[in-house]
Design an enzyme around this catalytic site. Sequence first.
Site, short mmCIF file in Angstrom:
data_model
loop_
_atom_site.label_atom_id
_atom_site.label_comp_id
_atom_site.label_asym_id
_atom_site.label_seq_id
_atom_site.Cartn_x
_atom_site.Cartn_y
_atom_site.Cartn_z
N LYS A 48 -0.06 4.22 -0.40
CA LYS A 48 -0.42 5.46 0.36
C LYS A 48 -0.32 6.68 -0.48
O LYS A 48 -0.24 6.38 -1.86
CB LYS A 48 -0.01 5.81 1.71
CG LYS A 48 -0.37 4.41 2.51
CD LYS A 48 0.01 4.65 3.98
CE LYS A 48 -0.23 3.23 4.53
NZ LYS A 48 -0.31 3.40 6.15
N GLU A 52 -5.52 -4.92 10.48
CA GLU A 52 -4.37 -4.04 10.77
C GLU A 52 -4.67 -3.38 12.11
O GLU A 52 -5.47 -2.16 12.17
CB GLU A 52 -4.19 -2.89 9.72
CG GLU A 52 -3.98 -3.74 8.47
CD GLU A 52 -3.45 -2.36 7.35
OE1 GLU A 52 -2.29 -2.77 6.94
OE2 GLU A 52 -4.24 -1.63 7.14
N SER A 66 3.63 -2.02 10.30
CA SER A 66 4.99 -2.20 10.46
C SER A 66 5.59 -3.59 10.28
O SER A 66 6.37 -3.91 10.97
CB SER A 66 5.39 -1.73 11.99
OG SER A 66 4.97 -0.42 12.34
N GLU A 81 -6.88 4.76 7.97
CA GLU A 81 -6.70 6.05 7.75
C GLU A 81 -7.96 6.88 6.88
O GLU A 81 -8.22 7.97 7.19
CB GLU A 81 -5.47 6.30 6.71
CG GLU A 81 -4.04 6.25 7.47
CD GLU A 81 -2.99 5.49 6.72
OE1 GLU A 81 -2.89 5.36 5.40
OE2 GLU A 81 -2.17 5.10 7.35
N HIS A 126 -9.33 1.40 4.88
CA HIS A 126 -8.20 1.64 5.62
C HIS A 126 -8.36 2.44 6.95
O HIS A 126 -9.20 3.38 6.68
CB HIS A 126 -7.10 1.98 4.66
CG HIS A 126 -5.77 1.76 5.34
ND1 HIS A 126 -5.24 3.03 6.18
CD2 HIS A 126 -4.91 1.01 5.20
CE1 HIS A 126 -4.18 2.45 6.50
NE2 HIS A 126 -3.88 1.34 5.84
N GLY A 132 2.69 2.31 10.79
CA GLY A 132 3.56 3.56 10.51
C GLY A 132 4.28 3.59 11.99
O GLY A 132 4.62 4.70 11.77
N ASN A 142 0.90 -0.97 0.12
CA ASN A 142 -0.13 0.02 0.04
C ASN A 142 0.87 1.10 -0.02
O ASN A 142 1.55 1.69 1.17
CB ASN A 142 -0.99 -0.12 1.33
CG ASN A 142 -1.82 1.19 1.45
OD1 ASN A 142 -1.90 2.07 0.53
ND2 ASN A 142 -2.36 1.39 2.62
P1 PGA Z 1 2.84 0.45 7.70
O1 PGA Z 1 1.26 0.48 7.09
O2 PGA Z 1 3.44 -0.79 7.00
O3 PGA Z 1 3.67 1.75 7.21
O4 PGA Z 1 2.76 0.38 8.97
C1 PGA Z 1 0.46 -0.63 6.76
C2 PGA Z 1 -0.68 -0.05 6.25
O5 PGA Z 1 -1.26 1.00 6.63
O6 PGA Z 1 -1.36 -0.59 5.50
#
Ligand code: PGA
Length: 256
Positions: free
Chosen positions: A11, A164, A210, A96, A94, A170, A9
Site C-alpha cells: 500500500k 477480500e 487481516s 481502497e 482493490h 486492516g 501489498n
Molecule cells: P490487510 O490488507 O492484510 O492489512 O488486512 C489486505 C489487503 O488490503 O490487501
Amino acid sequence: MRVPMIAGNWKMNTTVSEALELVNEMLLGLDKIDNIDKVICPPFISLATVRELIKGSSIKLGAQNIYFEEKGAYTGEISSLMLADLCEFVIIGHSERRQYFNETGEITNKKVRAALKVKLKPILCIGESLEENEAGRTEEIVTGQLRASLAGLDYPNGLIIAYEPIWAIGTGKAATGEQANETIGLIRHNIAKLCDKEIAQDVRILYGGSVTAANATEFINQPEIDGALVGGASLKANQFLGIVKQAAEIRHRLSG
Ligand code: PGA
C-alpha cells in the site's frame, strides 16, 4: 495443481530506502522457499530499485495499480505499458481504490484489459462490505464485481483473483477459513460460467484481509484457496516469511 501464491501489498508505505531495507531483510529467507509464488508489491517509486535488488532471486514483483490508457495527457498516472518490463503482476480494483478513488466495475474492466494486453498478470480484488455481508448479499456482490470486471473477456490468461471482504481488511478481524473457502468456491463456479470451466480450475484465487503468520494456515489449508494477499503483515519481514513458509509446507504436504 495450482501453484500457491503469497503476495504482499505494501500500500502507501515505505520510502525508497525503507523499501530496500525491508527487501534486504526478507530476501535470503524468501529466496530459499520454492514451489510457491512469492510476490511483493511496493509503491511505484520503489519498483525499479527493488527490481535490481531481487534480480536473480525467485521473488517476483507486482505493482499496486495502473491507469487503463497506454500513454498521453493523464498527469500523474502510470500505464500498464510502463510497468510491463518492470514487473509481472499488478493489483487491480482493490477495495481502497473502489472506495477512495471511485473505481467502478467498468474502470476495473478497462484496467484488466490494459494489463492483459501487455502480459501483466492482474490480481483482481473483489469483496463485500460489512453491511452487504450482514444482509446476506455476499454472493450477489462478488458475482456482480466479477461480471463487471471480466465483461467481454473470454480467456483472461494469467488472471489471479483476490477475495477480500472489506470488513476484514486492516481490521484484525479476518474471515474464517470456512467462510472464505465457501465464497471462493462460489467465485470459481462463476468464473466457469462466465469464461470457461478449464479457466476456472486454473485461476488462482487468494484470500485477503487481516492475514498474519498466526492465521495463514487456516486459509491456505482450504481446498479452494490458493494463497493470500497480505497487507499489514507484508511490511514485517518475519511475518511475511512466516506466511510464505506455511504456504510452502502445505504445498509440500499436498504434493508429497
Ligand atoms: P490487510 O490488507 O492484510 O492489512 O488486512 C489486505 C489487503 O488490503 O490487501
